[in-house]
Design a protein around this motif. Sequence first.
Motif, PDB file in Angstrom:
ATOM      1  N   ASN A  31       0.826  -1.204   0.000  1.00 49.13           N
ATOM      2  CA  ASN A  31       0.000   0.000   0.000  1.00 49.13           C
ATOM      3  C   ASN A  31       0.861   1.254   0.000  1.00 49.13           C
ATOM      4  N   MET A  32       1.919   1.251   0.796  1.00 49.84           N
ATOM      5  CA  MET A  32       2.809   2.419   0.837  1.00 49.84           C
ATOM      6  C   MET A  32       3.534   2.610  -0.499  1.00 49.84           C
ATOM      7  N   MET A  33       3.985   1.518  -1.106  1.00 47.38           N
ATOM      8  CA  MET A  33       4.645   1.634  -2.415  1.00 47.38           C
ATOM      9  C   MET A  33       3.678   2.147  -3.474  1.00 47.38           C
ATOM     10  N   ALA A  34       2.437   1.680  -3.442  1.00 47.73           N
ATOM     11  CA  ALA A  34       1.443   2.142  -4.409  1.00 47.73           C
ATOM     12  C   ALA A  34       1.149   3.626  -4.219  1.00 47.73           C
ATOM     13  N   LYS A  35       1.049   4.083  -2.971  1.00 46.74           N
ATOM     14  CA  LYS A  35       0.796   5.501  -2.723  1.00 46.74           C
ATOM     15  C   LYS A  35       1.943   6.375  -3.214  1.00 46.74           C
ATOM     16  N   VAL A  36       3.173   5.953  -2.973  1.00 43.12           N
ATOM     17  CA  VAL A  36       4.325   6.720  -3.461  1.00 43.12           C
ATOM     18  C   VAL A  36       4.307   6.770  -4.985  1.00 43.12           C
ATOM     19  N   HIS A  37       3.992   5.648  -5.613  1.00 39.65           N
ATOM     20  CA  HIS A  37       3.931   5.615  -7.075  1.00 39.65           C
ATOM     21  C   HIS A  37       2.852   6.559  -7.598  1.00 39.65           C
ATOM     22  N   LEU A  38       1.690   6.564  -6.959  1.00 43.65           N
ATOM     23  CA  LEU A  38       0.616   7.459  -7.392  1.00 43.65           C
ATOM     24  C   LEU A  38       0.993   8.923  -7.197  1.00 43.65           C
TER      25      LEU A  38
ATOM     26  N   ARG B 162       4.044  10.159  -7.232  1.00 42.54           N
ATOM     27  CA  ARG B 162       5.056  10.496  -8.237  1.00 42.54           C
ATOM     28  C   ARG B 162       4.418  10.677  -9.609  1.00 42.54           C
ATOM     29  N   LEU B 163       3.433   9.865  -9.934  1.00 40.88           N
ATOM     30  CA  LEU B 163       2.709  10.055 -11.195  1.00 40.88           C
ATOM     31  C   LEU B 163       1.973  11.383 -11.193  1.00 40.88           C
ATOM     32  N   ARG B 164       1.376  11.707 -10.065  1.00 42.24           N
ATOM     33  CA  ARG B 164       0.608  12.943  -9.961  1.00 42.24           C
ATOM     34  C   ARG B 164       1.499  14.162 -10.134  1.00 42.24           C
ATOM     35  N   LEU B 165       2.737  14.067  -9.668  1.00 47.10           N
ATOM     36  CA  LEU B 165       3.687  15.173  -9.794  1.00 47.10           C
ATOM     37  C   LEU B 165       4.429  15.148 -11.127  1.00 47.10           C
TER      38      LEU B 165
ATOM     39  N   ALA C 198       9.283  12.234 -14.400  1.00 48.52           N
ATOM     40  CA  ALA C 198       9.664  11.695 -15.706  1.00 48.52           C
ATOM     41  C   ALA C 198      10.323  10.323 -15.608  1.00 48.52           C
ATOM     42  N   ALA C 199      10.749   9.928 -14.417  1.00 50.08           N
ATOM     43  CA  ALA C 199      11.451   8.660 -14.268  1.00 50.08           C
ATOM     44  C   ALA C 199      10.512   7.454 -14.305  1.00 50.08           C
ATOM     45  N   ILE C 200       9.197   7.655 -14.177  1.00 53.49           N
ATOM     46  CA  ILE C 200       8.269   6.526 -14.172  1.00 53.49           C
ATOM     47  C   ILE C 200       7.236   6.690 -15.273  1.00 53.49           C
TER      48      ILE C 200
ATOM     49  N   PRO D 268       3.340   6.026 -16.804  1.00 58.80           N
ATOM     50  CA  PRO D 268       2.002   5.932 -16.229  1.00 58.80           C
ATOM     51  C   PRO D 268       1.379   4.546 -16.343  1.00 58.80           C
ATOM     52  N   GLY D 269       1.796   3.721 -17.281  1.00 53.98           N
ATOM     53  CA  GLY D 269       1.237   2.383 -17.416  1.00 53.98           C
ATOM     54  C   GLY D 269      -0.023   2.386 -18.253  1.00 53.98           C
ATOM     55  N   PRO D 270      -0.697   1.239 -18.341  1.00 55.32           N
ATOM     56  CA  PRO D 270      -1.854   1.119 -19.221  1.00 55.32           C
ATOM     57  C   PRO D 270      -3.068   1.929 -18.773  1.00 55.32           C
ATOM     58  N   ALA D 271      -3.157   2.288 -17.500  1.00 58.32           N
ATOM     59  CA  ALA D 271      -4.312   3.059 -17.023  1.00 58.32           C
ATOM     60  C   ALA D 271      -4.211   4.529 -17.393  1.00 58.32           C
ATOM     61  N   GLY D 272      -3.042   4.977 -17.822  1.00 55.12           N
ATOM     62  CA  GLY D 272      -2.873   6.376 -18.201  1.00 55.12           C
ATOM     63  C   GLY D 272      -2.430   7.233 -17.036  1.00 55.12           C
ATOM     64  N   ALA D 273      -2.304   8.501 -17.294  1.00 60.34           N
ATOM     65  CA  ALA D 273      -1.864   9.454 -16.273  1.00 60.34           C
ATOM     66  C   ALA D 273      -3.020   9.789 -15.331  1.00 60.34           C
ATOM     67  N   PRO D 274      -2.715  10.117 -14.082  1.00 56.78           N
ATOM     68  CA  PRO D 274      -3.778  10.489 -13.145  1.00 56.78           C
ATOM     69  C   PRO D 274      -4.345  11.860 -13.486  1.00 56.78           C
ATOM     70  N   PRO D 275      -5.535  12.184 -12.957  1.00 55.76           N
ATOM     71  CA  PRO D 275      -6.132  13.489 -13.242  1.00 55.76           C
ATOM     72  C   PRO D 275      -5.329  14.616 -12.608  1.00 55.76           C
ATOM     73  N   GLU D 276      -5.526  15.805 -13.143  1.00 58.07           N
ATOM     74  CA  GLU D 276      -4.840  16.992 -12.635  1.00 58.07           C
ATOM     75  C   GLU D 276      -5.306  17.329 -11.227  1.00 58.07           C
ATOM     76  N   PRO D 277      -4.417  17.850 -10.359  1.00 57.34           N
ATOM     77  CA  PRO D 277      -4.854  18.292  -9.033  1.00 57.34           C
ATOM     78  C   PRO D 277      -5.861  19.433  -9.156  1.00 57.34           C
ATOM     79  N   GLY D 278      -6.817  19.441  -8.270  1.00 59.26           N
ATOM     80  CA  GLY D 278      -7.818  20.509  -8.285  1.00 59.26           C
ATOM     81  C   GLY D 278      -8.958  20.265  -9.243  1.00 59.26           C
ATOM     82  N   GLY D 279      -8.958  19.142  -9.935  1.00 63.10           N
ATOM     83  CA  GLY D 279     -10.034  18.839 -10.870  1.00 63.10           C
ATOM     84  C   GLY D 279     -11.232  18.232 -10.177  1.00 63.10           C
ATOM     85  N   GLU D 280     -12.153  17.708 -10.955  1.00 54.97           N
ATOM     86  CA  GLU D 280     -13.361  17.103 -10.423  1.00 54.97           C
ATOM     87  C   GLU D 280     -13.074  15.785  -9.711  1.00 54.97           C
TER      88      GLU D 280
END
Length: 140
Positions: A89-96, A98-101, A104-106, A108-120
């Motif tokens: 769980n901790m590794m997944a949170k760190v990965h999420l 890092r994707l959110r920020l 460039a080192a990681i 996004p994978g098949p699910a795509g990039a996460p939504p922008e902060p402050g969005g819906e």
Amino acid sequence: MSWLATVAEFVAAFVIVLGAAFALIGSWGLVRLPTLMERLHGPTKATTLGVGGILVGSILVSRLEQGAWSGHELLITLFLFITAPIAANMMAKVHLHRLRLRDAAISPGPAGAPPEPGGEAGWATYEAPQPDTPVATSRE
């Protein structure tokens, strides 16, 4: 040797072989899956069950051979089943995060990039609950 001891040996052998199969499948998933989020499933699910099965089989064998229950394997099994999901769980949170920020080192994978902060779409791992969020008080 009584028939009960023979059955117990077969049960212990079956649990050890089943645990080894789970550990092999989990290790293979760790090596073969492409992204970090997919690779987390191998060691946290299948390999944890595999090592747990091997340890339970070891407990049964020590009971048959020595006539006493072994607490060491039981403690190792409990520690493994408690710590593996928390670490994943901790590794997944760190990965999420890092994707959110947009690290460039990681990738996004098949699910795509996460939504922008402050969005819906708010993520529970990133944002605090909003003050107007309704609280579920009963199961309907």
